[in-house]
Design a protein around this motif. Structure first.
Motif, short mmCIF file in Angstrom:
data_model
loop_
_atom_site.label_atom_id
_atom_site.label_comp_id
_atom_site.label_asym_id
_atom_site.label_seq_id
_atom_site.Cartn_x
_atom_site.Cartn_y
_atom_site.Cartn_z
N MET A 34 -7.86 -50.02 146.18
CA MET A 34 -7.18 -51.30 146.43
C MET A 34 -5.87 -51.07 147.16
N ASP A 35 -5.78 -49.95 147.89
CA ASP A 35 -4.53 -49.65 148.58
C ASP A 35 -4.87 -48.93 149.88
N PRO A 36 -4.30 -49.35 151.02
CA PRO A 36 -4.65 -48.72 152.30
C PRO A 36 -4.38 -47.21 152.30
N GLU A 37 -3.29 -46.79 151.66
CA GLU A 37 -2.99 -45.36 151.64
C GLU A 37 -4.06 -44.59 150.85
N GLU B 61 0.09 -62.89 154.15
CA GLU B 61 1.02 -63.35 153.10
C GLU B 61 1.49 -62.19 152.24
N TYR B 62 0.56 -61.28 151.94
CA TYR B 62 0.93 -60.08 151.20
C TYR B 62 0.71 -58.89 152.13
N GLY B 63 1.73 -58.40 152.78
CA GLY B 63 1.56 -57.22 153.64
C GLY B 63 1.16 -56.06 152.77
N ALA C 14 -3.17 -57.94 140.33
CA ALA C 14 -3.56 -57.31 141.61
C ALA C 14 -4.07 -58.40 142.56
N LEU C 15 -4.02 -58.08 143.86
CA LEU C 15 -4.56 -59.00 144.86
C LEU C 15 -6.08 -59.06 144.69
N ILE D 265 -7.68 -52.73 154.17
CA ILE D 265 -8.36 -51.42 154.06
C ILE D 265 -9.14 -51.14 155.35
N VAL D 266 -9.77 -52.19 155.87
CA VAL D 266 -10.52 -52.04 157.13
C VAL D 266 -9.56 -51.59 158.23
N GLU D 267 -8.40 -52.21 158.26
CA GLU D 267 -7.42 -51.85 159.29
C GLU D 267 -6.95 -50.39 159.12
#
Ligand code: HOC
Length: 388
Positions: free
Chosen positions: A255-258, A385-387, A284-285, A294-296
């Protein structure tokens, strides 16, 4: 017998036929249930873009998940205590998935064991693992999954500590249920469930009881699980598990891009964008709003799956359009199972496939693999809205 036209019909039957403590176990989230609710309400905010006068003949929902051909990109997610929703629940769900040609992932916390499910199915199923502290147990269960020819290991990373679900505490959740007066009164109205349970010998956590040291009965099992989830899990331990397993590996609970970048560098075969159905980190979002971030972050460096909030074929279409390669359903198939056993799971898969197919057609798409952002109308702020 009521006419079943949608998953909500099966949900109502599930509620009527299954002991309250198991229905509540499935249909709840942690703490305030805010994330649990937003997982579904955020899907409703996304809109599908209708197209007309386009060729919608010869449609196909066929795709693949971690290299395995599937009738549609929807798997049956690992759900703990599935065999308490209906006698032999995991076997019935695995059979329905096999006949439909979609993957089934068996939970570590299942009632039917790996060996039980393997003995009653012919297609390989996936096995979901929680990382436990007991190394002997961990090595043993990985070996058992290999011996059963499991097609992938789904490693859950977001449950090293349990998010509290109020209803489970209030209901005194145990498997099998402890026969208190309120439980017996409830069971008196759930005779189908009771008959099934009397017929089967599978009433305890089959992957654990008899395999983990010091687990003899329900009470020792509950304390064993509470203290066994490894709260020192890190990427080195995940790498050791990958090496012990040696097959396809799906990392669930990203649930986190990193974290997604690390998982992609790590060489996972797939990641599942999931907040555990809103059952873990309340606040959590929603998973569908985290998906585009995550796709990005990882693009096509790793196969991206998502779960948490999918209740229809339209939801599947929206998740695919936002960049998921595939999706998983948990509660949706559990409603079918609790309502009508194997036939109920099959009904859920048929409903979702039909909804996906019709919605694809109305969006002007013939192949599920061609679905993309062009099929969506995304509300302002949904992604920003939530970066992340
Ligand atoms: C005592 C059982 O995925 C869930 C499951 C796993 C729970 C294990 C704890 O309920 O979210």
């Amino acid at each position: 017998m009521p006419i079943i036209t949608c998953i909500d019909d099966l949900k109502a039957l599930h509620r009527a036929r299954t002991p309250r403590m198991f229905y509540d176990y499935a249909e709840s989230g942690s703490y305030t249930e805010q994330t649990f609710r937003e997982n579904t309400t955020d899907f409703a905010r996304l809109k599908l873009r209708q197209k007309v006068a386009v060729d919608m003949s010869n449609r196909s929902t066929a795709s693949e998940m971690v290299g395995l051909p599937v009738a549609m990109p929807v798997g049956l997610a690992p759900v703990g205590l599935t065999g308490m929703q209906h006698a032999d629940g995991e076997i019935l769900a695995a059979r329905a998935a096999e006949r439909f040609n979609v993957p089934f992932a068996l939970s570590t916390m299942s009632i039917c064991s790996i060996e039980d499910v393997a003995a009653h199915t012919t297609a390989p199923f996936m096995f979901q693992l929680y990382v436990m502290k007991d190394q002997e147990f961990l090595a043993g269960i990985i070996d058992r999954a290999k011996a059963a020819n499991c097609s992938a290991l789904v490693l859950t990373l977001d449950l090293q500590i349990l998010g509290q679900r109020h209803k489970d505490l209030k209901n005194g959740l145990t498997a099998p249920p402890r026969l208190t007066l309120p439980v017996m009164m409830d069971l008196a109205t759930k005779w189908r469930w009771g008959m099934g349970m009397l017929r089967t010998r599978r009433r305890q956590f089959g992957n654990i009881v008899g395999h983990a040291k010091g687990v003899g009965d329900t009470s020792s099992l509950m304390s064993w699980t509470a203290e066994q989830f490894d709260d020192r899990l890190d990427w080195d331990k995940i790498a050791r598990i990958r090496d012990m397993w040696g097959g396809k590996l799906i990392l669930k609970g990203i649930m986190d891009p990193e974290d997604a970048r690390i998982a992609a560098d790590f060489g996972a075969d797939a990641i599942v964008v999931s907040n555990h159905g809103g059952r873990q980190l309340d606040g959590a979002l929603s998973a569908i709003r985290m998906l585009p971030h995550i796709v990005e972050a990882v693009g096509d460096r790793v196969e991206i799956h998502m779960d948490s909030g999918i209740r229809s074929g339209q939801d599947v279409l929206k998740a695919l359009a936002l960049g998921a390669h595939a999706t998983w359903i948990g509660r949706a198939f559990i409603h079918g199972l609790g309502a009508m056993g194997e036939a109920g799971v099959t009904a859920v898969l048929e409903l979702i496939r039909k909804e996906l197919d019709v919605s694809m057609a109305l969006c002007g798409e013939r192949k599920v693999t061609d679905v993309g952002r062009h099929n969506l109308l995304i509300p302002q702020g949904f992604e920003t809205e939530y970066g992340a």
